[in-house]
Design an enzyme around this catalytic site. Structure first.
Site, mmCIF file in Angstrom:
data_model
loop_
_atom_site.group_PDB
_atom_site.id
_atom_site.type_symbol
_atom_site.label_atom_id
_atom_site.label_comp_id
_atom_site.label_asym_id
_atom_site.label_seq_id
_atom_site.Cartn_x
_atom_site.Cartn_y
_atom_site.Cartn_z
ATOM 1 N N SER A 22 44.623 32.370 45.592
ATOM 2 C CA SER A 22 44.536 31.211 45.206
ATOM 3 C C SER A 22 43.681 31.195 43.922
ATOM 4 O O SER A 22 42.579 31.385 43.896
ATOM 5 C CB SER A 22 43.644 30.282 46.133
ATOM 6 O OG SER A 22 43.500 28.804 45.429
ATOM 7 N N HIS A 47 49.094 31.341 44.397
ATOM 8 C CA HIS A 47 49.099 30.196 44.914
ATOM 9 C C HIS A 47 48.072 29.030 44.116
ATOM 10 O O HIS A 47 47.115 29.591 43.633
ATOM 11 C CB HIS A 47 48.240 30.450 46.291
ATOM 12 C CG HIS A 47 47.893 29.036 47.049
ATOM 13 N ND1 HIS A 47 48.919 28.668 47.948
ATOM 14 C CD2 HIS A 47 46.973 28.018 47.049
ATOM 15 C CE1 HIS A 47 48.457 27.390 48.611
ATOM 16 N NE2 HIS A 47 47.404 27.150 47.859
ATOM 17 N N ASP A 49 46.665 25.482 43.180
ATOM 18 C CA ASP A 49 46.443 24.349 44.013
ATOM 19 C C ASP A 49 46.097 23.103 42.996
ATOM 20 O O ASP A 49 45.370 23.000 42.016
ATOM 21 C CB ASP A 49 44.851 24.532 44.733
ATOM 22 C CG ASP A 49 45.085 25.439 45.606
ATOM 23 O OD1 ASP A 49 45.833 25.052 46.616
ATOM 24 O OD2 ASP A 49 44.204 26.317 45.683
ATOM 25 N N MET A 51 45.570 19.339 42.420
ATOM 26 C CA MET A 51 44.710 18.131 42.907
ATOM 27 C C MET A 51 44.673 16.958 42.052
ATOM 28 O O MET A 51 44.575 17.096 41.063
ATOM 29 C CB MET A 51 43.250 18.582 43.304
ATOM 30 C CG MET A 51 43.068 19.812 44.121
ATOM 31 S SD MET A 51 41.462 20.326 44.388
ATOM 32 C CE MET A 51 41.696 21.840 45.383
ATOM 33 N N HIS A 80 51.057 24.354 45.539
ATOM 34 C CA HIS A 80 50.580 23.443 46.708
ATOM 35 C C HIS A 80 50.219 21.992 46.207
ATOM 36 O O HIS A 80 49.094 21.868 45.445
ATOM 37 C CB HIS A 80 49.081 24.079 47.222
ATOM 38 C CG HIS A 80 48.580 23.473 48.595
ATOM 39 N ND1 HIS A 80 47.510 23.827 48.944
ATOM 40 C CD2 HIS A 80 49.017 22.370 49.248
ATOM 41 C CE1 HIS A 80 47.275 23.211 49.891
ATOM 42 N NE2 HIS A 80 47.925 22.138 50.082
ATOM 43 N N MET A 82 48.299 18.797 46.368
ATOM 44 C CA MET A 82 47.526 18.013 47.195
ATOM 45 C C MET A 82 47.657 16.695 46.316
ATOM 46 O O MET A 82 46.471 16.348 45.786
ATOM 47 C CB MET A 82 46.240 18.725 47.175
ATOM 48 C CG MET A 82 46.433 19.791 48.392
ATOM 49 S SD MET A 82 44.814 21.047 48.004
ATOM 50 C CE MET A 82 45.407 21.895 46.642
ATOM 51 N N MET A 151 46.501 23.803 56.908
ATOM 52 C CA MET A 151 45.292 23.780 56.212
ATOM 53 C C MET A 151 43.943 24.325 57.469
ATOM 54 O O MET A 151 43.995 23.559 58.284
ATOM 55 C CB MET A 151 45.013 22.422 55.655
ATOM 56 C CG MET A 151 45.811 22.038 54.591
ATOM 57 S SD MET A 151 45.995 23.144 53.211
ATOM 58 C CE MET A 151 43.977 23.329 52.754
ATOM 59 N N PHE A 157 38.535 21.417 48.120
ATOM 60 C CA PHE A 157 37.544 22.179 47.522
ATOM 61 C C PHE A 157 37.610 23.589 48.021
ATOM 62 O O PHE A 157 38.106 23.772 49.404
ATOM 63 C CB PHE A 157 36.203 21.835 47.831
ATOM 64 C CG PHE A 157 35.976 20.461 47.532
ATOM 65 C CD1 PHE A 157 35.406 20.110 46.110
ATOM 66 C CD2 PHE A 157 36.292 19.237 48.288
ATOM 67 C CE1 PHE A 157 35.128 19.072 45.547
ATOM 68 C CE2 PHE A 157 36.068 18.050 47.488
ATOM 69 C CZ PHE A 157 35.374 17.940 46.365
ATOM 70 N N GLY A 159 36.032 27.581 49.131
ATOM 71 C CA GLY A 159 34.648 28.053 49.491
ATOM 72 C C GLY A 159 34.358 26.964 50.711
ATOM 73 O O GLY A 159 32.869 27.325 51.247
ATOM 74 N N ASP A 185 45.542 27.920 54.777
ATOM 75 C CA ASP A 185 44.998 27.979 53.508
ATOM 76 C C ASP A 185 43.635 27.420 53.778
ATOM 77 O O ASP A 185 43.478 26.317 54.600
ATOM 78 C CB ASP A 185 45.823 27.264 52.678
ATOM 79 C CG ASP A 185 45.279 26.952 51.250
ATOM 80 O OD1 ASP A 185 44.136 27.488 50.996
ATOM 81 O OD2 ASP A 185 45.739 26.070 50.554
HETATM 82 C C1 DX5 Z 1 41.739 23.945 49.304
HETATM 83 C C2 DX5 Z 1 43.021 24.749 48.691
HETATM 84 C C3 DX5 Z 1 42.827 26.250 48.933
HETATM 85 C C4 DX5 Z 1 41.644 26.873 48.410
HETATM 86 C C5 DX5 Z 1 41.316 27.820 49.177
HETATM 87 O O1 DX5 Z 1 41.724 22.644 48.956
HETATM 88 O O2 DX5 Z 1 43.984 24.294 49.153
HETATM 89 O O3 DX5 Z 1 44.115 26.677 48.317
HETATM 90 O O4 DX5 Z 1 41.631 27.213 47.027
HETATM 91 O O5 DX5 Z 1 39.824 28.391 49.000
HETATM 92 P P1 DX5 Z 1 39.040 29.288 49.888
HETATM 93 O O6 DX5 Z 1 40.116 30.501 49.886
HETATM 94 O O7 DX5 Z 1 37.971 29.516 48.937
HETATM 95 O O8 DX5 Z 1 38.911 28.500 51.061
HETATM 96 ZN ZN ZN Z 2 45.841 25.479 48.458
#
Ligand code: DX5
Ligand code: ZN
Length: 241
Positions: A22, A47, A49, A51, A80, A82, A151, A157, A159, A185
């Site tokens: 990601s 991947h 993300d 947002m 992805h 979101m 999910m 976020f 981490g 994920d």
């Molecule tokens: C979360 C994202 C993830 C994120 C995962 O909102 O959809 O793809 O980057 O990050 P880690 O692997 O740090 O949990």
């Molecule tokens: Zn994601």
């Protein structure tokens, strides 16, 4: 770059379990170099993300960044979304270079037409569900999905810690749809990845666990080994049966 949906899905299934880096956790000031490093580490897709500050309480990046990534890599792009009103954007993300496009079941009243549209645009169609959303919410649409993205954190976020609520959903989905590309994920690391694979996941999205390490090749190897492990953490040589 043209990835046909059937050959892309067949390749990913054949290579499973697949780690999906990601880019959210990568160094955006050096994105091309980061992509070269995960390519060298054996990544089979990226991947991305997206947002919108509305569906999730955070902003990441959008169409111009997807286009820019598309220009520097041949890897399949797993985008992805979101975002609210994904129907307004899927065509543009496809044009920007998305090979897999995943929408959230919570973002649309009726996902089927949009999943069909994604396939008609020539991308693989993915449907994602947040930790509080039950599998029953997407069960009626599984035949329209190439991928389901479970999910294991509330999206928004990187981490965050892995939420084991994902494991039972992975098991249910694997039973309902054995042919599905089943992704997970959020909070995936060497400690959590094995349980997700044993529950049926074949695509493991990893941000922090990969990009926080200095050596991506080494960390990809560790994640792959942990993904393939049978859950016995005692390691070889232990024989206290
Ligand atoms: C979360 C994202 C993830 C994120 C995962 O909102 O959809 O793809 O980057 O990050 P880690 O692997 O740090 O949990
Ligand atoms: Zn994601």
């Amino acid at each position: 770059v043209v990835h046909s949906i059937p050959s892309l899905l067949a390749e990913l299934h054949a290579a499973a379990p697949v780690i999906g880096p990601s880019l959210l956790a990568s160094d955006f000031a050096n994105l091309e170099a980061e992509i070269r490093r995960v390519e060298a580490a054996g990544a089979r897709l990226l991947h991305l993300d997206i947002m919108d500050g509305h569906f999730v309480p955070n902003l990441s990046f959008g169409l111009p960044v997807v286009e820019a990534v598309r220009r520097v890599t041949q890897l399949p792009l797993d985008v992805h979304l979101m975002i609210s009103e994904p129907e307004q954007y899927v065509q543009r993300f496809r044009a920007a270079g998305a090979d897999l496009l995943t929408i959230h079941v919570e973002a649309v009243p009726e996902p089927r037409p949009l999943l069909q549209k994604i396939r008609a645009l020539g991308a693989a169609a993915g449907l994602s569900l947040n930790p509080p959303t039950p599998v029953s919410a997407l069960q009626p649409y599984l035949d329209a999905c190439d991928q389901v993205l479970v999910m294991s954190v509330m999206p928004g976020f990187g981490g965050q810690p892995f939420d084991p609520v994902a494991l039972d959903k992975l098991r249910q989905l694997r039973q309902l749809a054995p042919q599905l590309l089943l992704a997970v994920d959020g909070g995936i690391n060497a400690e959590t990845i094995g349980s997700t694979v044993r529950a049926g996941a074949n695509l493991l999205v990893a941000g922090t666990a990969l990009f926080s390490h200095a050596d991506y090749t080494q960390r990809m190897g560790e994640l792959r080994a942990a993904a393939r492990s049978n859950g016995d953490v005692r390691g070889p040589g232990s024989s206290d049966k």
